[in-house]
Design a protein around this motif. Structure first.
Motif, PDB file in Angstrom:
ATOM      1  N   GLY A  14     104.123 -21.135  36.749  1.00 16.12           N
ATOM      2  CA  GLY A  14     103.600 -22.393  37.266  1.00 16.12           C
ATOM      3  C   GLY A  14     103.003 -23.252  36.169  1.00 16.12           C
ATOM      4  O   GLY A  14     103.236 -24.464  36.105  1.00 16.12           O
ATOM      5  N   LEU A  15     102.234 -22.620  35.268  1.00 19.78           N
ATOM      6  CA  LEU A  15     101.620 -23.357  34.168  1.00 19.78           C
ATOM      7  C   LEU A  15     102.677 -23.867  33.192  1.00 19.78           C
ATOM      8  O   LEU A  15     102.552 -24.963  32.637  1.00 19.78           O
ATOM      9  CB  LEU A  15     100.618 -22.453  33.445  1.00 19.78           C
ATOM     10  N   TYR A 105      92.649 -27.361  21.225  1.00 24.24           N
ATOM     11  CA  TYR A 105      91.937 -26.696  22.332  1.00 24.24           C
ATOM     12  C   TYR A 105      92.309 -25.220  22.397  1.00 24.24           C
ATOM     13  O   TYR A 105      91.548 -24.409  22.932  1.00 24.24           O
ATOM     14  CB  TYR A 105      92.194 -27.382  23.677  1.00 24.24           C
ATOM     15  N   VAL A 106      93.452 -24.847  21.817  1.00 21.72           N
ATOM     16  CA  VAL A 106      93.850 -23.439  21.827  1.00 21.72           C
ATOM     17  C   VAL A 106      92.912 -22.607  20.948  1.00 21.72           C
ATOM     18  O   VAL A 106      92.725 -21.406  21.185  1.00 21.72           O
ATOM     19  CB  VAL A 106      95.317 -23.278  21.379  1.00 21.72           C
ATOM     20  N   VAL A 107      92.316 -23.228  19.941  1.00 19.21           N
ATOM     21  CA  VAL A 107      91.345 -22.544  19.080  1.00 19.21           C
ATOM     22  C   VAL A 107      89.946 -22.597  19.695  1.00 19.21           C
ATOM     23  O   VAL A 107      89.191 -21.617  19.664  1.00 19.21           O
ATOM     24  CB  VAL A 107      91.315 -23.188  17.676  1.00 19.21           C
ATOM     25  N   MET A 235      94.463 -16.193  35.742  1.00 16.05           N
ATOM     26  CA  MET A 235      94.610 -15.770  34.349  1.00 16.05           C
ATOM     27  C   MET A 235      93.399 -16.196  33.531  1.00 16.05           C
ATOM     28  O   MET A 235      92.702 -17.149  33.898  1.00 16.05           O
ATOM     29  CB  MET A 235      95.885 -16.356  33.732  1.00 16.05           C
ATOM     30  N   PRO A 236      93.124 -15.499  32.417  1.00 14.33           N
ATOM     31  CA  PRO A 236      92.005 -15.878  31.548  1.00 14.33           C
ATOM     32  C   PRO A 236      92.232 -17.258  30.937  1.00 14.33           C
ATOM     33  O   PRO A 236      93.372 -17.693  30.732  1.00 14.33           O
ATOM     34  CB  PRO A 236      92.010 -14.786  30.468  1.00 14.33           C
ATOM     35  N   ALA A 237      91.121 -17.938  30.607  1.00 17.85           N
ATOM     36  CA  ALA A 237      91.208 -19.305  30.091  1.00 17.85           C
ATOM     37  C   ALA A 237      91.987 -19.380  28.775  1.00 17.85           C
ATOM     38  O   ALA A 237      92.798 -20.288  28.574  1.00 17.85           O
ATOM     39  CB  ALA A 237      89.794 -19.865  29.900  1.00 17.85           C
ATOM     40  N   THR A 238      91.747 -18.437  27.867  1.00 12.13           N
ATOM     41  CA  THR A 238      92.419 -18.488  26.572  1.00 12.13           C
ATOM     42  C   THR A 238      93.929 -18.306  26.729  1.00 12.13           C
ATOM     43  O   THR A 238      94.720 -18.973  26.056  1.00 12.13           O
ATOM     44  CB  THR A 238      91.860 -17.410  25.626  1.00 12.13           C
ATOM     45  N   MET A 244      99.707 -23.403  27.557  1.00  6.01           N
ATOM     46  CA  MET A 244      99.795 -24.865  27.599  1.00  6.01           C
ATOM     47  C   MET A 244     100.130 -25.493  26.252  1.00  6.01           C
ATOM     48  O   MET A 244     100.469 -26.675  26.196  1.00  6.01           O
ATOM     49  CB  MET A 244      98.501 -25.454  28.160  1.00  6.01           C
ATOM     50  N   THR A 245     100.063 -24.706  25.162  1.00  9.79           N
ATOM     51  CA  THR A 245     100.481 -25.263  23.873  1.00  9.79           C
ATOM     52  C   THR A 245     101.990 -25.450  23.806  1.00  9.79           C
ATOM     53  O   THR A 245     102.502 -26.013  22.834  1.00  9.79           O
ATOM     54  CB  THR A 245     100.039 -24.367  22.688  1.00  9.79           C
ATOM     55  N   THR A 246     102.710 -25.003  24.828  1.00 15.10           N
ATOM     56  CA  THR A 246     104.158 -25.274  24.860  1.00 15.10           C
ATOM     57  C   THR A 246     104.451 -26.733  25.212  1.00 15.10           C
ATOM     58  O   THR A 246     105.600 -27.155  25.138  1.00 15.10           O
ATOM     59  CB  THR A 246     104.868 -24.365  25.888  1.00 15.10           C
ATOM     60  N   GLU A 247     103.416 -27.522  25.567  1.00 16.68           N
ATOM     61  CA  GLU A 247     103.636 -28.929  25.934  1.00 16.68           C
ATOM     62  C   GLU A 247     104.365 -29.706  24.832  1.00 16.68           C
ATOM     63  O   GLU A 247     105.362 -30.378  25.118  1.00 16.68           O
ATOM     64  CB  GLU A 247     102.313 -29.608  26.268  1.00 16.68           C
ATOM     65  N   PRO A 248     103.907 -29.650  23.549  1.00 18.77           N
ATOM     66  CA  PRO A 248     104.641 -30.396  22.524  1.00 18.77           C
ATOM     67  C   PRO A 248     106.056 -29.862  22.290  1.00 18.77           C
ATOM     68  O   PRO A 248     106.937 -30.606  21.852  1.00 18.77           O
ATOM     69  CB  PRO A 248     103.774 -30.240  21.266  1.00 18.77           C
ATOM     70  N   VAL A 249     106.273 -28.574  22.587  1.00 13.11           N
ATOM     71  CA  VAL A 249     107.628 -28.025  22.483  1.00 13.11           C
ATOM     72  C   VAL A 249     108.534 -28.689  23.515  1.00 13.11           C
ATOM     73  O   VAL A 249     109.652 -29.133  23.213  1.00 13.11           O
ATOM     74  CB  VAL A 249     107.622 -26.492  22.670  1.00 13.11           C
ATOM     75  N   PHE A 250     108.049 -28.779  24.766  1.00 15.77           N
ATOM     76  CA  PHE A 250     108.813 -29.469  25.804  1.00 15.77           C
ATOM     77  C   PHE A 250     108.979 -30.950  25.470  1.00 15.77           C
ATOM     78  O   PHE A 250     110.043 -31.528  25.698  1.00 15.77           O
ATOM     79  CB  PHE A 250     108.113 -29.315  27.161  1.00 15.77           C
ATOM     80  N   ALA A 251     107.920 -31.575  24.937  1.00 15.99           N
ATOM     81  CA  ALA A 251     107.998 -32.993  24.583  1.00 15.99           C
ATOM     82  C   ALA A 251     109.084 -33.233  23.539  1.00 15.99           C
ATOM     83  O   ALA A 251     109.878 -34.183  23.654  1.00 15.99           O
ATOM     84  CB  ALA A 251     106.644 -33.476  24.059  1.00 15.99           C
ATOM     85  N   ALA A 252     109.125 -32.357  22.524  1.00  9.12           N
ATOM     86  CA  ALA A 252     110.157 -32.489  21.492  1.00  9.12           C
ATOM     87  C   ALA A 252     111.540 -32.260  22.087  1.00  9.12           C
ATOM     88  O   ALA A 252     112.501 -32.968  21.764  1.00  9.12           O
ATOM     89  CB  ALA A 252     109.889 -31.482  20.363  1.00  9.12           C
ATOM     90  N   GLY A 253     111.646 -31.270  22.989  1.00 11.11           N
ATOM     91  CA  GLY A 253     112.933 -30.990  23.627  1.00 11.11           C
ATOM     92  C   GLY A 253     113.446 -32.168  24.445  1.00 11.11           C
ATOM     93  O   GLY A 253     114.620 -32.537  24.353  1.00 11.11           O
ATOM     94  N   PHE A 254     112.554 -32.793  25.234  1.00 12.77           N
ATOM     95  CA  PHE A 254     112.960 -33.960  26.022  1.00 12.77           C
ATOM     96  C   PHE A 254     113.332 -35.133  25.120  1.00 12.77           C
ATOM     97  O   PHE A 254     114.263 -35.884  25.415  1.00 12.77           O
ATOM     98  CB  PHE A 254     111.841 -34.366  26.987  1.00 12.77           C
ATOM     99  N   ALA A 255     112.577 -35.304  24.015  1.00 12.19           N
ATOM    100  CA  ALA A 255     112.874 -36.394  23.088  1.00 12.19           C
ATOM    101  C   ALA A 255     114.262 -36.224  22.477  1.00 12.19           C
ATOM    102  O   ALA A 255     115.010 -37.193  22.307  1.00 12.19           O
ATOM    103  CB  ALA A 255     111.814 -36.449  21.988  1.00 12.19           C
ATOM    104  N   VAL A 256     114.635 -34.979  22.164  1.00 10.16           N
ATOM    105  CA  VAL A 256     115.972 -34.708  21.615  1.00 10.16           C
ATOM    106  C   VAL A 256     117.044 -34.941  22.679  1.00 10.16           C
ATOM    107  O   VAL A 256     118.071 -35.589  22.432  1.00 10.16           O
ATOM    108  CB  VAL A 256     116.048 -33.264  21.075  1.00 10.16           C
ATOM    109  N   LEU A 257     116.807 -34.424  23.905  1.00  6.51           N
ATOM    110  CA  LEU A 257     117.786 -34.582  24.987  1.00  6.51           C
ATOM    111  C   LEU A 257     118.028 -36.044  25.342  1.00  6.51           C
ATOM    112  O   LEU A 257     119.159 -36.442  25.655  1.00  6.51           O
ATOM    113  CB  LEU A 257     117.313 -33.820  26.231  1.00  6.51           C
TER     114      LEU A 257
END
Length: 300
Positions: A14-15, A105-107, A235-238, A244-257
Motif C-alpha cells: 500500500g505504501l 527524512y529517511v535519516v 509498520m515501524p516509522a523508520t 517512501m524513499t522509492t518516490e524519486p525512483v518512481f518519479a524518474a521512471g514516470f519522467a522516462v516513460l
C-alpha cells in the motif's frame, strides 16, 4: 505466513502504491504551477481533499476522541507546514537538490524515533538508511551547495520525519478513515491560511489545470493520506520512511516513460540502491522471525 507478516506485507504494498502515485505527480505539478501560483495550487488541492474526506468519513470522524482529533490536527499542520517549506525551498534551489534534501527524512526519522519514543533500531535498519541516502544522492545530485533553499527544504524534511514518527505512534488500523480526514483538515487549514494575506486562493485557470488539481486532491491527496495512515499502523516509522524513499525512483521512471527525461546510469544505480534498502528492511525482519524456528528444528 502469520497474520502479522501478511498484514505488514500488504501495508508495504500500500505504501509503495502511495509513493508511485506521488512519483506520478511531478510532471503534473511542474505544468500546473507554471500557470497558477504554488500557494493557490496547494490551497485548492488540499481544500478539495479535505471537503471530500470530511463528507465521506463523517461517521469515523465523530468516533474519534478529543485526544485523537487534536493528534490528527497536529499531524496535519506538521504536514501542511512541511509542504509549504518544501515548496518555498524548491523555488530557491534545483529540483534534484530539493528531492535529495527532502529525502533526508529517511535519516531523521530513526533519530527522532530513538529520542522521542526510545525505539532502538537493528543494525540492518541503519545500514538500509545509509543505502537509501546514498541512492538518493546518486539519483538526484549533480552538484550541491548549501543555501537558503536547502535550509528550508531540510526543515521540511525534519517536519516530514516528525509526521511519519507521530503517525506511526498514534495511528491505529480501525481509526484510519477518521485520522486521515482530520489530518487533511489540518493540511488544508495551513495551505489556505498562507493565501489569506493575498485575498485567498485563486482557482485553476483552465480545464487541464482543474483535471490535474482534482487528481492531486483526490488520488495523490485524499486516497494517499488514507493509505499512508492505515499502512503506518502496521509498520515501524523508520521502515515506512525507507519504503517512501522509492518516490524519486518512481518519479524518474514516470519522467522516462513520458519522454521528459532520458534514462541514465545514475538513475539506474541510484534507484537500485534505494530498492536494495527497501528490500533490506522488508526481508530482515522476516529472516529474524524465521531463524529461531529453524534453529529449533535443527536441535530436534
Amino acid at each position: 505466513m502469520n497474520d502479522t507478516t501478511r498484514g505488514s506485507g500488504v501495508a508495504t504494498l500500500g505504501l509503495l502504491a502511495v509513493t508511485a502515485i506521488w512519483g506520478s505527480t511531478f510532471v503534473l505539478i511542474k505544468d500546473v504551477v507554471g500557470r497558477m501560483s504554488v500557494a493557490d495550487f496547494l490551497a485548492v488541492r488540499f481544500a478539495i481533499a479535505a471537503v471530500v474526506m470530511v463528507v465521506l468519513f463523517a461517521l469515523p470522524l465523530k468516533r474519534l476522541s478529543r485526544k485523537q482529533l487534536l493528534q490528527g490536527l497536529a499531524l496535519g499542520v506538521l504536514y501542511g507546514v512541511a509542504q509549504w517549506l518544501q515548496t518555498e525551498g524548491l523555488a530557491r534551489t534545483s529540483p534534484s537538490v530539493s528531492g535529495f534534501v527532502t529525502g533526508m527524512y529517511v535519516v531523521i526519522t530513526p533519530i527522532l524515533s530513538l529520542f522521542l519514543f526510545r525505539q532502538a533500531m537493528p543494525w540492518t535498519t541503519w545500514l538500509a538508511v545509509v543505502l537509501a541516502t546514498v541512492g538518493l544522492g546518486v539519483l538526484a545530485l549533480n552538484g550541491f551547495e548549501v543555501d537558503g533553499g536547502v535550509l528550508l527544504t531540510l526543515a521540511s524534511a525534519a517536519l516530514y520525519a516528525l509526521h511519519i514518527v507521530g503517525l506511526g505512534h498514534w495511528s491505529k488500523p480501525g481509526d484510519a478513515f477518521g485520522m486521515s480526514a482530520i489530518q487533511m483538515v489540518g493540511i488544508a487549514a495551513v495551505c489556505v491560511g498562507i493565501t489569506l494575506p493575498h485575498g485567498g486562493p485563486a482557482l485553476p485557470p483552465d480545464t487541464h489545470a482543474w483535471i490535474a488539481v482534482l487528481y492531486m486532491a483526490l488520488i495523490a491527496g485524499a486516497l494517499a493520506m488514507l493509505v499512508q495512515t492505515w499502512a503506518q499502523a502496521h509498520m515501524p516509522a523508520t521502515r515506512a520512511a525507507i519504503v517512501m524513499t522509492t518516490e524519486p525512483v518512481f518519479a524518474a521512471g514516470f519522467a522516462v516513460l513520458l519522454g521528459v527525461d532520458a534514462l541514465t546510469t545514475r538513475m539506474v544505480g541510484g534507484g537500485a540502491l534505494v530498492l536494495a534498502a527497501m528490500y533490506m528492511v522488508e526481508l530482515a525482519p522476516r529472516f529474524r522471525r524465521r531463524k529461531p524456528a529453524e534453529a529449533l528444528h535443527h536441535e530436534v
